[in-house]
Scaffold this active site. Sequence first.
Site, PDB file in Angstrom:
ATOM      1  N   GLY A  31       0.831  -1.055  -0.001  1.00 40.14           N
ATOM      2  CA  GLY A  31      -0.177  -0.111   0.141  1.00 40.14           C
ATOM      3  C   GLY A  31       0.795   1.147  -0.136  1.00 40.14           C
ATOM      4  N   GLU A  35       3.556   5.966  -8.229  1.00 40.64           N
ATOM      5  CA  GLU A  35       3.639   5.628  -9.715  1.00 40.64           C
ATOM      6  C   GLU A  35       4.336   4.184  -9.767  1.00 40.64           C
ATOM      7  OE1 GLU A  35       2.590   6.655 -12.819  1.00 40.64           O
ATOM      8  OE2 GLU A  35       1.107   7.719 -11.415  1.00 40.64           O
ATOM      9  N   GLY A  36       5.183   3.999  -8.856  1.00 43.20           N
ATOM     10  CA  GLY A  36       5.812   2.562  -9.034  1.00 43.20           C
ATOM     11  C   GLY A  36       4.721   1.546  -8.749  1.00 43.20           C
ATOM     12  N   HIS A  37       3.923   1.475  -7.921  1.00 45.19           N
ATOM     13  CA  HIS A  37       2.705   0.560  -7.716  1.00 45.19           C
ATOM     14  C   HIS A  37       1.788   0.632  -8.881  1.00 45.19           C
ATOM     15  CE1 HIS A  37       3.658   1.393  -3.461  1.00 45.19           C
ATOM     16  NE2 HIS A  37       4.079   0.205  -3.319  1.00 45.19           N
ATOM     17  N   GLY A 147       8.272  -5.281  -9.023  1.00 44.29           N
ATOM     18  CA  GLY A 147       9.253  -4.203  -9.504  1.00 44.29           C
ATOM     19  C   GLY A 147      10.688  -4.632  -9.452  1.00 44.29           C
ATOM     20  N   ASP A 150      12.845  -3.801  -6.012  1.00 38.61           N
ATOM     21  CA  ASP A 150      13.136  -4.689  -4.978  1.00 38.61           C
ATOM     22  C   ASP A 150      13.611  -6.038  -5.961  1.00 38.61           C
ATOM     23  OD1 ASP A 150      11.754  -3.513  -2.547  1.00 38.61           O
ATOM     24  OD2 ASP A 150      10.584  -3.185  -4.200  1.00 38.61           O
ATOM     25  N   GLN A 153      14.279  -9.498  -4.003  1.00 31.61           N
ATOM     26  CA  GLN A 153      12.853 -10.178  -3.713  1.00 31.61           C
ATOM     27  C   GLN A 153      12.597 -10.714  -4.918  1.00 31.61           C
ATOM     28  OE1 GLN A 153       9.576  -7.788  -1.596  1.00 31.61           O
ATOM     29  NE2 GLN A 153       9.045  -7.420  -3.608  1.00 31.61           N
ATOM     30  N   ARG A 187       8.561   4.548   1.266  1.00 31.53           N
ATOM     31  CA  ARG A 187       9.399   4.764   2.573  1.00 31.53           C
ATOM     32  C   ARG A 187       9.832   6.292   2.275  1.00 31.53           C
ATOM     33  NH1 ARG A 187      10.758  -0.773   3.231  1.00 31.53           N
ATOM     34  NH2 ARG A 187      10.050  -1.208   5.155  1.00 31.53           N
TER      35      ARG A 187
END
Length: 281
Positions: A31, A35-37, A147, A150, A153, A187
């Site tokens: 959440g 813009e990345g999300h 993305g 990360d 990940q 963040r």
Amino acid sequence: MKTITSINALRKELDVLRSKKKCIGFVPTMGFFHEGHLSLMRRARKENDIVVVSLFVNPTQFAEGEDLDTYPRDMERDAKMADEVGVDYIFAPTSRAMYPDGYGTYVENDTISDLLCGVSRPGHFRGVATVVAKLLNIVEADRAYFGQKDYQQLCVLKLMARDLNMRTKVFMCPIVREKDGLAMSSRNVYLSERERMRALNIHVALKHARTMIQDGERRPREIIAEMKEIIKTSVDKIDYIALLSADTLESVTKLHGKIFIGVAAYMGGTRLIDNTIITVK
Ligand code: AMP
């Protein structure tokens, strides 16, 4: 767009859609969208009939003393943004629903979880792999989007999907940056104006590394040394600067093939990560 909090309710809705041969694209998130999300959601929108976005700040991927309690949250704003890019379902389960009393099953990758971010965040990728495995079991998507921001990940999740024979295909989407180059992150709201300016040097160092490679440098050590010079006075602590094989995250003595260049650094209490991938002929 519907917001659903119950695992069973979401399953019921998606079962009906699957029976109608609809293909499902899935974007897992914590959440506080930027813009990345949204870029992940737009891609999912383009490639699937139905788009599901999960919104869950996953407690098991935060270590003791990390920012689980203060992690930025704004459900109303997120729902509006997701609706605007054509998301069909937001799945926002409670922690209790995801981790009921007596919960005790975890997914652990033991090839690439203990390096890079895994060193300073022990247990982090165990938490990530566990929650994403659970979400993939709930949503049973055809495609899931993550993305490059990360990157480690993404590598852990690709391996997990392969090793555990999951049906969902995992896709990588490029890093979305602010106009000045800072990689977008939920963040970033923790940064003061001054810290934000200083953080830009991480991007500058990554660009410098690319230029060095384009100019013929093939020794990782030389590149890391120059990147360190650029970053060291701007950030409070460098966690790592690494040049590794992008396919395996193994170290290389001479750059060749697809190379991952990654940085993690602390700005005050905020941990920032960024990377770039370059193909070296
Ligand atoms: P998060 O909500 O931070 O867990 O991120 C959810 C997804 O968005 C993950 O797959 C991230 O890699 C991805 N993401 C976060 N920041 C960016 C960015 N700046 N560009 C592209 N994808 C991103």
